[in-house]
Each structure stands twice: as C-alpha cells, then as structure tokens.
Design a protein around this motif. Structure first.
Motif, mmCIF file in Angstrom:
data_model
loop_
_atom_site.group_PDB
_atom_site.id
_atom_site.type_symbol
_atom_site.label_atom_id
_atom_site.label_comp_id
_atom_site.label_asym_id
_atom_site.label_seq_id
_atom_site.Cartn_x
_atom_site.Cartn_y
_atom_site.Cartn_z
ATOM 1 N N ALA A 143 72.631 70.313 11.188
ATOM 2 C CA ALA A 143 71.708 70.369 12.329
ATOM 3 C C ALA A 143 71.741 69.007 12.989
ATOM 4 C CB ALA A 143 70.290 70.716 11.875
ATOM 5 N N GLY A 144 72.257 68.977 14.221
ATOM 6 C CA GLY A 144 72.432 67.684 14.871
ATOM 7 C C GLY A 144 73.421 66.844 14.092
ATOM 8 N N ALA A 145 72.999 65.625 13.688
ATOM 9 C CA ALA A 145 73.859 64.737 12.911
ATOM 10 C C ALA A 145 73.332 64.588 11.490
ATOM 11 C CB ALA A 145 73.961 63.372 13.594
ATOM 12 N N VAL A 146 72.810 65.696 10.947
ATOM 13 C CA VAL A 146 72.294 65.699 9.573
ATOM 14 C C VAL A 146 72.896 66.873 8.829
ATOM 15 C CG1 VAL A 146 70.242 65.945 8.123
ATOM 16 C CG2 VAL A 146 70.125 64.591 10.221
ATOM 17 N N VAL A 147 73.398 66.609 7.616
ATOM 18 C CA VAL A 147 73.917 67.654 6.738
ATOM 19 C C VAL A 147 72.858 67.951 5.685
ATOM 20 C CG1 VAL A 147 75.781 68.367 5.193
ATOM 21 C CG2 VAL A 147 76.255 66.772 7.054
ATOM 22 N N THR A 148 72.650 69.227 5.390
ATOM 23 C CA THR A 148 71.710 69.638 4.351
ATOM 24 C C THR A 148 72.460 70.370 3.247
ATOM 25 O OG1 THR A 148 69.913 69.878 5.951
ATOM 26 C CG2 THR A 148 69.631 70.965 3.830
#
Length: 203
Positions: A21-26
């Motif tokens: 999501a955007g520039a974040v990995v979960t």
C-alpha cells in the motif's frame, strides 16, 4: 532489513504476492509493516535490431550513476526460456532491489506492458515508463541478417521480430508506450532522445 522486498524482515516469511500500500509492504503472515523506496522503472523496449543494446553503454555514460542501466538479456538463460513470466518477475524483483539503493533502473530489453503490468511485483514501482525503439521492416531485417552466426537469426526468427515491430507500432497508443523510430537516426541522436525522455520522468 533485506533488499528482497518479498521477504519479511521480522518473521522471514516470503510472499508470492506482496501486500503493498503506497510505499509500505505488509507481511501477510505476521502483519509487520516496513517502508521501501518506490521509484519508477524505465523499460527501453522494441524489436531486436532497433538499437536497445547500443543505447546501454551510451546511457550509462551519460547518466554517470544517476540511474542504473541494465540489459535484460544477461539473465535470458536456458532455464528460463520456457517460463517467460518468471523471467519478467525476476527482473522486476531485481530492479526493485536496486531501487532500494536510491537509483532508478533503466531496463533495456524486448518487453511489452502486458508482460509486466499483471505481475505481483508491479506493486513495487510507482510507474513503469515504456519507450519502444522501432524501425522500418527493411532496416531491421538488414541489421538482424548482419548479426554474428552465434546469435542464430534465421529468417523465421526475423519474420517473428518484424511482426512484433508492427504490433508495437499499431498498439503503442492503447498500451501507453512511447515510440521512437531509429531507421534514419544516428546512435548519438537516438541517445539524445532517450536521455531526454528518461530525465523528464525522473523523480
């Protein structure tokens, strides 16, 4: 934190389909979140013989380390010949890893948006910009016939590449691909155009 964005730095799980999501990995397994550099990828594509490989060293010299210029054929090994989707995915993972060093990647090789855009790794890039070098059928045929024998350019392969050239010309608008015809253009003038195209899209 590792450079492979599919591997969670907390639990070590590896995701086949990254959650981004955007520039974040979960991490889908443990829920850990971590930021990454989300940069644009530049795909310098087009049929063989149009000048992609020639552009590689010229662009590397002109950008002087501001971007990383790579030729995708270096990984076109026999083990991947029958799995082109995995070949494309490997390159996207490689480019995303290089992006974590803060420099965008210019990937030189024959590719089209339908081969990159559906892949899970596409989520690692803010954009993929496509510029196709194309040429007249007669010029491409002459260039490919003149190649060394070890490259195995028989008439059937040449015809297939000319079909790809024709398809790119016709499909570029709907695919979002920019075109540049190298038929009667010098190497330096082509490099001028490609450099300007890339610099206009750098973050």
């Amino acid at each position: 934190m590792g450079l492979d964005l599919r591997i969670c730095p907390a639990c070590g799980d590896r995701a086949d389909r990254p959650v981004v999501a955007g520039a974040v990995v979960t991490c889908a397994k443990c829920g850990h979140e971590w930021p990454f550099r989300k940069l644009p990828l530049f795909a310098l594509t087009g049929p063989s013989g149009a000048g992609k490989s020639t552009m590689g060293p010229l662009l590397a010299d002109r950008f002087g380390g501001d971007v990383v210029v790579l030729d995708q054929d270096i990984l076109w090994i026999r083990a991947l010949h029958d799995d082109t989707a995995e070949f494309r995915a490997i390159w996207l993972r490689m480019a995303a890893m290089l992006h974590q060093n803060g420099r965008p990647v210019v990937l030189c090789g024959t590719v089209a948006p339908p081969e990159f855009e559906p892949l899970p790794e596409r989520a690692f890039f803010s954009d993929i910009h496509y510029l196709a070098l194309v040429g007249s059928p007669s010029s491409l045929r002459a260039r490919l016939r003149a190649r060394p024998a070890w490259r195995e350019w028989d008439e059937q392969r040449i015809d297939e590449m000319l079909e790809f050239n024709d398809w790119l010309r016709k499909s570029a608008p709907e695919l979002g691909v920019d075109l540049f015809d190298t038929t009667d253009v010098t190497r330096e003038a082509t490099a001028d155009h490609v450099e300007k195209w890339i610099r206009a899209r750098l973050p």
